[in-house]
Design a protein around this motif. Structure first.
Motif, PDB file in Angstrom:
ATOM      1  N   ASN A  56      31.297  47.219  48.175  1.00 46.58           N
ATOM      2  CA  ASN A  56      30.462  46.514  47.187  1.00 46.58           C
ATOM      3  C   ASN A  56      30.862  45.043  47.055  1.00 46.58           C
ATOM      4  O   ASN A  56      31.087  44.528  45.948  1.00 46.58           O
ATOM      5  CB  ASN A  56      30.541  47.198  45.817  1.00 46.58           C
ATOM      6  CG  ASN A  56      29.986  48.608  45.844  1.00 46.58           C
ATOM      7  OD1 ASN A  56      28.926  48.850  46.441  1.00 46.58           O
ATOM      8  ND2 ASN A  56      30.690  49.551  45.227  1.00 46.58           N
ATOM      9  N   LEU A  57      30.952  44.367  48.183  1.00 51.79           N
ATOM     10  CA  LEU A  57      31.370  42.969  48.184  1.00 51.79           C
ATOM     11  C   LEU A  57      30.172  42.055  47.967  1.00 51.79           C
ATOM     12  O   LEU A  57      29.114  42.226  48.594  1.00 51.79           O
ATOM     13  CB  LEU A  57      32.032  42.612  49.519  1.00 51.79           C
ATOM     14  CG  LEU A  57      33.289  43.392  49.903  1.00 51.79           C
ATOM     15  CD1 LEU A  57      33.766  42.957  51.285  1.00 51.79           C
ATOM     16  CD2 LEU A  57      34.387  43.187  48.867  1.00 51.79           C
ATOM     17  N   SER A  58      30.337  41.078  47.110  1.00 45.41           N
ATOM     18  CA  SER A  58      29.324  40.041  46.964  1.00 45.41           C
ATOM     19  C   SER A  58      29.514  38.989  48.054  1.00 45.41           C
ATOM     20  O   SER A  58      30.537  38.975  48.756  1.00 45.41           O
ATOM     21  CB  SER A  58      29.433  39.383  45.587  1.00 45.41           C
ATOM     22  OG  SER A  58      30.673  38.692  45.464  1.00 45.41           O
ATOM     23  N   SER A  59      28.561  38.090  48.173  1.00 46.62           N
ATOM     24  CA  SER A  59      28.680  37.019  49.164  1.00 46.62           C
ATOM     25  C   SER A  59      29.905  36.156  48.874  1.00 46.62           C
ATOM     26  O   SER A  59      30.632  35.757  49.786  1.00 46.62           O
ATOM     27  CB  SER A  59      27.418  36.161  49.158  1.00 46.62           C
ATOM     28  OG  SER A  59      27.548  35.061  50.037  1.00 46.62           O
ATOM     29  N   SER A  60      30.160  35.885  47.581  1.00 49.47           N
ATOM     30  CA  SER A  60      31.318  35.071  47.207  1.00 49.47           C
ATOM     31  C   SER A  60      32.624  35.774  47.542  1.00 49.47           C
ATOM     32  O   SER A  60      33.585  35.139  48.009  1.00 49.47           O
ATOM     33  CB  SER A  60      31.264  34.756  45.708  1.00 49.47           C
ATOM     34  OG  SER A  60      32.408  34.053  45.294  1.00 49.47           O
ATOM     35  N   GLN A  61      32.688  37.085  47.313  1.00 50.39           N
ATOM     36  CA  GLN A  61      33.906  37.832  47.627  1.00 50.39           C
ATOM     37  C   GLN A  61      34.167  37.849  49.135  1.00 50.39           C
ATOM     38  O   GLN A  61      35.321  37.735  49.575  1.00 50.39           O
ATOM     39  CB  GLN A  61      33.797  39.256  47.091  1.00 50.39           C
ATOM     40  CG  GLN A  61      33.949  39.365  45.581  1.00 50.39           C
ATOM     41  CD  GLN A  61      33.766  40.774  45.081  1.00 50.39           C
ATOM     42  OE1 GLN A  61      32.927  41.528  45.579  1.00 50.39           O
ATOM     43  NE2 GLN A  61      34.561  41.165  44.087  1.00 50.39           N
ATOM     44  N   PHE A 105      38.189  45.216  47.030  1.00 48.86           N
ATOM     45  CA  PHE A 105      38.263  43.800  47.388  1.00 48.86           C
ATOM     46  C   PHE A 105      39.686  43.276  47.228  1.00 48.86           C
ATOM     47  O   PHE A 105      40.187  42.537  48.087  1.00 48.86           O
ATOM     48  CB  PHE A 105      37.297  42.996  46.512  1.00 48.86           C
ATOM     49  CG  PHE A 105      37.546  41.521  46.531  1.00 48.86           C
ATOM     50  CD1 PHE A 105      37.212  40.751  47.638  1.00 48.86           C
ATOM     51  CD2 PHE A 105      38.140  40.880  45.443  1.00 48.86           C
ATOM     52  CE1 PHE A 105      37.448  39.386  47.657  1.00 48.86           C
ATOM     53  CE2 PHE A 105      38.383  39.517  45.453  1.00 48.86           C
ATOM     54  CZ  PHE A 105      38.027  38.775  46.565  1.00 48.86           C
ATOM     55  N   GLY A 106      40.375  43.661  46.160  1.00 47.06           N
ATOM     56  CA  GLY A 106      41.729  43.174  45.907  1.00 47.06           C
ATOM     57  C   GLY A 106      42.697  43.550  47.010  1.00 47.06           C
ATOM     58  O   GLY A 106      43.501  42.724  47.456  1.00 47.06           O
ATOM     59  N   THR A 107      42.626  44.806  47.450  1.00 52.08           N
ATOM     60  CA  THR A 107      43.523  45.248  48.529  1.00 52.08           C
ATOM     61  C   THR A 107      43.263  44.482  49.803  1.00 52.08           C
ATOM     62  O   THR A 107      44.195  44.027  50.489  1.00 52.08           O
ATOM     63  CB  THR A 107      43.338  46.755  48.778  1.00 52.08           C
ATOM     64  OG1 THR A 107      43.565  47.473  47.571  1.00 52.08           O
ATOM     65  CG2 THR A 107      44.308  47.239  49.847  1.00 52.08           C
ATOM     66  N   LEU A 108      41.989  44.316  50.144  1.00 51.46           N
ATOM     67  CA  LEU A 108      41.647  43.663  51.407  1.00 51.46           C
ATOM     68  C   LEU A 108      41.996  42.180  51.384  1.00 51.46           C
ATOM     69  O   LEU A 108      42.435  41.627  52.405  1.00 51.46           O
ATOM     70  CB  LEU A 108      40.158  43.858  51.696  1.00 51.46           C
ATOM     71  CG  LEU A 108      39.689  43.495  53.104  1.00 51.46           C
ATOM     72  CD1 LEU A 108      40.505  44.234  54.160  1.00 51.46           C
ATOM     73  CD2 LEU A 108      38.204  43.792  53.273  1.00 51.46           C
ATOM     74  N   VAL A 109      41.842  41.510  50.241  1.00 53.19           N
ATOM     75  CA  VAL A 109      42.161  40.087  50.192  1.00 53.19           C
ATOM     76  C   VAL A 109      43.664  39.866  50.347  1.00 53.19           C
ATOM     77  O   VAL A 109      44.102  38.874  50.961  1.00 53.19           O
ATOM     78  CB  VAL A 109      41.615  39.449  48.889  1.00 53.19           C
ATOM     79  CG1 VAL A 109      42.495  39.767  47.692  1.00 53.19           C
ATOM     80  CG2 VAL A 109      41.484  37.943  49.047  1.00 53.19           C
ATOM     81  N   VAL A 110      44.479  40.789  49.812  1.00 50.67           N
ATOM     82  CA  VAL A 110      45.934  40.680  49.998  1.00 50.67           C
ATOM     83  C   VAL A 110      46.297  40.870  51.463  1.00 50.67           C
ATOM     84  O   VAL A 110      47.139  40.134  52.014  1.00 50.67           O
ATOM     85  CB  VAL A 110      46.668  41.712  49.114  1.00 50.67           C
ATOM     86  CG1 VAL A 110      48.144  41.780  49.484  1.00 50.67           C
ATOM     87  CG2 VAL A 110      46.517  41.368  47.640  1.00 50.67           C
ATOM     88  N   LEU A 111      45.685  41.840  52.127  1.00 52.94           N
ATOM     89  CA  LEU A 111      45.953  42.071  53.546  1.00 52.94           C
ATOM     90  C   LEU A 111      45.511  40.883  54.395  1.00 52.94           C
ATOM     91  O   LEU A 111      46.196  40.515  55.360  1.00 52.94           O
ATOM     92  CB  LEU A 111      45.246  43.351  54.004  1.00 52.94           C
ATOM     93  CG  LEU A 111      45.838  44.664  53.467  1.00 52.94           C
ATOM     94  CD1 LEU A 111      44.939  45.843  53.824  1.00 52.94           C
ATOM     95  CD2 LEU A 111      47.239  44.894  54.035  1.00 52.94           C
ATOM     96  N   ARG A 112      44.384  40.280  54.044  1.00 51.32           N
ATOM     97  CA  ARG A 112      43.936  39.099  54.790  1.00 51.32           C
ATOM     98  C   ARG A 112      44.916  37.939  54.611  1.00 51.32           C
ATOM     99  O   ARG A 112      45.174  37.184  55.555  1.00 51.32           O
ATOM    100  CB  ARG A 112      42.549  38.679  54.304  1.00 51.32           C
ATOM    101  CG  ARG A 112      41.428  39.636  54.661  1.00 51.32           C
ATOM    102  CD  ARG A 112      41.078  39.607  56.130  1.00 51.32           C
ATOM    103  NE  ARG A 112      40.598  38.292  56.558  1.00 51.32           N
ATOM    104  CZ  ARG A 112      40.268  38.001  57.809  1.00 51.32           C
ATOM    105  NH1 ARG A 112      40.397  38.916  58.766  1.00 51.32           N
ATOM    106  NH2 ARG A 112      39.832  36.801  58.121  1.00 51.32           N
TER     107      ARG A 112
END
Length: 588
Positions: free
Chosen positions: A155-160, A211-218
């Protein structure tokens, strides 16, 4: 009593003891230096001679006196005094001529040097390119994962989604300093740890549930890759001379378009065959494309040499030649007291405006370099293609870019120039971007098939242009630095400023701008024009500096009576970059 002299033989262990070689060596004082040979220190010469098999000679020694007579006493022979034409007298001019000939004497043959370079080309550069392919694959496959279900499942938005791209580059910039570890840690250990690190993080992306987990991994992926990629061009400069670097950097960086093409093809295959699998296709994509890096790390430990003189795939004799050609006695992390770190070179580079011009060229080029690989699948999908077909159509432009990068780098090395190729590719890429943007304004006046065709075709010169330009910009920034510290500082400035470009590039194509993305295309077009303008300005500055150096060399030659050899770019021969003369003539 007259002094006694025992003249050594012409074939007493030097690499080429043929008559022609002896003749060439004896006449070197009256001709310009051969480009194929490099003078070296005595300790390396002795090691080289020990590594060469000795050849018996049947000629006798000749005992000379200051009275001009000679007595044969047995052993090898060399007509040293006859070459000088002084009949054995020890004049100051004769001794200086002998010392000059000893410095200019060939220490290894061109065939030996060529074989060493070929081995580095076969065993080192392709493996580094493979590692970069894996790194770029793990960095950019998020664009393929997006249209394979990532955005819907989390459920990611374009901004996320844009923040997922930006998070990588934030840490990538903040941890640029880790490239200094190439100086402190043996490269085979350091590179292996980097590869293993990003392989683990890239694979763990398949476990993300928010989203939080994936942004940390990125962000963690950015740290691991920042430690590897930006420092590799510097690492290669320890193995190659500057007129050899562009093609080798091209081989390395061309792995980026190849990886993007490979990612698109692999994404198409994974999406097609895992649609009904136990896990989502995008999770399979992250796992399948991340795990090979962990395996590659094991091979990196065994295959990556710490320095030219420590390459396991070279024989002992070849390792000595590899060190001789670059005067590379020890790797940076094993410096002796006589090889202290030269902080003065760092300060000189930091105060040099040319370093910042190259950095802003890199920044401008990175705006396009960071955006197109991750957004192209979405751009093609918005042209009206299905997700599966968009994956397939994303591959061909990068295959073309791969070939163009190699051809451009090869031609640049052969021509001994950089700026004309950078300017040409930047302008062609800018034109392609501007056409895509213009189609967005005037699409109502074109048929659907025509404007889709034009937009897709223009992707080819756009991608080939910025990939080729960025290859030569990186090489150019190191070309005109003699000391390793200066090259390292220039790479640091290049990356600290240049890697800020992706912070802008990753936000150029929001969904709200689709399907035409006029703003993003126009922005990339502007920055590619800026690359061409900066390259032209830097060329003018370097030409001005070269004229000053050449004028000074002409004055010195007039006073010394010696001939002046020429170097690519309008000055002296390239071998002088390895000599004690530090008045560098710039490559333009």
């Amino acid at each position: 009593m007259g002094n006694l002299h025992i003249a050594p033989a012409a074939g007493n262990g030097f690499p080429d003891d043929s008559p022609s070689s002896s003749s060439s060596s004896s006449s070197s004082s009256s001709s310009s230096s051969n480009h194929r040979y490099t003078p070296v220190s005595n300790d390396l010469e002795e090691e080289y001679l020990r590594s060469k098999p000795s050849k018996p000679t049947g000629a006798p020694l000749r005992l000379q006196t200051d009275f001009g007579d000679s007595v044969e006493v047995g052993g090898p022979v060399s007509a040293v005094s006859d070459v000088d034409g002084d009949n054995g007298y020890d004049s100051a001019e004769g001794n200086e001529a002998k010392r000059r000939r000893a410095r200019e004497a060939p220490k290894y043959t061109s065939e030996e040097e060529s074989e060493v370079v070929r081995l580095f080309d076969r065993r080192l550069v392709p493996f580094l390119a493979l590692l970069y392919l894996l790194a770029f694959l793990d960095r950019s496959n998020i664009g393929n994962a997006k249209i394979a279900g990532l955005q819907e499942d989390l459920n990611l938005s374009s901004s996320q989604y844009e923040w997922l791209l930006t998070a990588f580059y934030i840490t990538y910039i903040l941890f640029e300093w880790m490239t200094l570890m190439y100086h402190l840690v043996p490269p085979h250990i350091y590179i292996s740890l980097c590869v293993c690190g990003w392989g683990l993080v890239a694979s763990f992306q398949c476990l993300a549930t928010s989203f939080g987990t994936l942004v940390v991994l990125r962000a963690m992926l950015g740290i691991a890759e920042a430690a590897f990629g930006p420092g590799v061009p510097f690492y290669l400069s320890l193995f190659y001379r500057r007129h050899e670097l562009a093609f080798r950097n091209g081989l390395f960086i061309s792995a980026a378009p190849l990886a993007t093409s490979f990612a698109s093809s692999l994404a198409w295959t994974i999406t097609k065959f895992s649609a009904d699998g136990p896990i989502s296709p995008w999770r399979t994509l992250f796992l399948v494309e991340g795990f090979p890096s962990i395996i590659a790390a094991v091979f990196a430990w065994a295959l990556i040499p710490d320095s030219p003189g420590r390459a396991r795939f070279l024989t002992r004799q070849q390792r000595v030649v590899a060190r001789l050609r670059l005067e590379e006695n020890k790797p940076d992390y094993q410096q002796t007291k006589e090889q202290r770190f030269k902080w003065g070179e760092i300060k000189k580079t930091l105060a040099d405006p040319k370093a910042y011009m190259a950095a802003f060229m890199f920044f401008s080029c990175n705006v396009a370099f960071s955006s197109m690989p991750v957004f192209l699948p979405t751009i093609i999908k918005d042209m009206g293609y299905s997700s599966l077909r968009a994956q397939a159509l994303s591959a061909p432009p990068y295959l073309v870019a791969f070939a163009v990068v190699l051809l451009t780098a090869y031609a640049s090395d052969r021509a001994h120039t950089r700026s004309p190729y950078i300017i040409a590719h930047a302008l062609v890429s800018s034109l392609a971007y501007s056409i895509i943007a213009a189609i967005g304004y005037f699409h109502n006046h074109l048929s659907i098939e025509l404007h889709i065709f034009i937009r897709y075709i223009c992707v080819y010169p756009a991608t080939a242009g910025f990939f080729s330009a960025i290859t030569l910009i990186i090489t150019w920034s190191m070309d005109n630095r003699i000391e390793k510290e200066g090259r390292g500082a220039s790479i640091a400035i290049l990356n600290i400023i240049g890697q800020c470009g992706p912070l802008l590039g990753t936000r150029l194509y929001p969904e709200s701008d689709g399907p035409w993305y006029i703003h993003g295309m126009a922005t990339c077009s502007f920055f590619m024009v800026l690359v061409a303008v900066l390259a032209f300005a830097l060329r003018v500055l370097l030409q001005k500096a070269n004229r000053i150096v050449v004028a000074g060399n002409n004055d010195n030659s007039a006073h010394s009576g010696e001939e002046r050899d020429e170097l690519m770019g309008g000055g002296r021969r390239d071998d002088l970059e390895q000599s004690g003369d530090r008045r560098l003539v710039y490559i333009i």
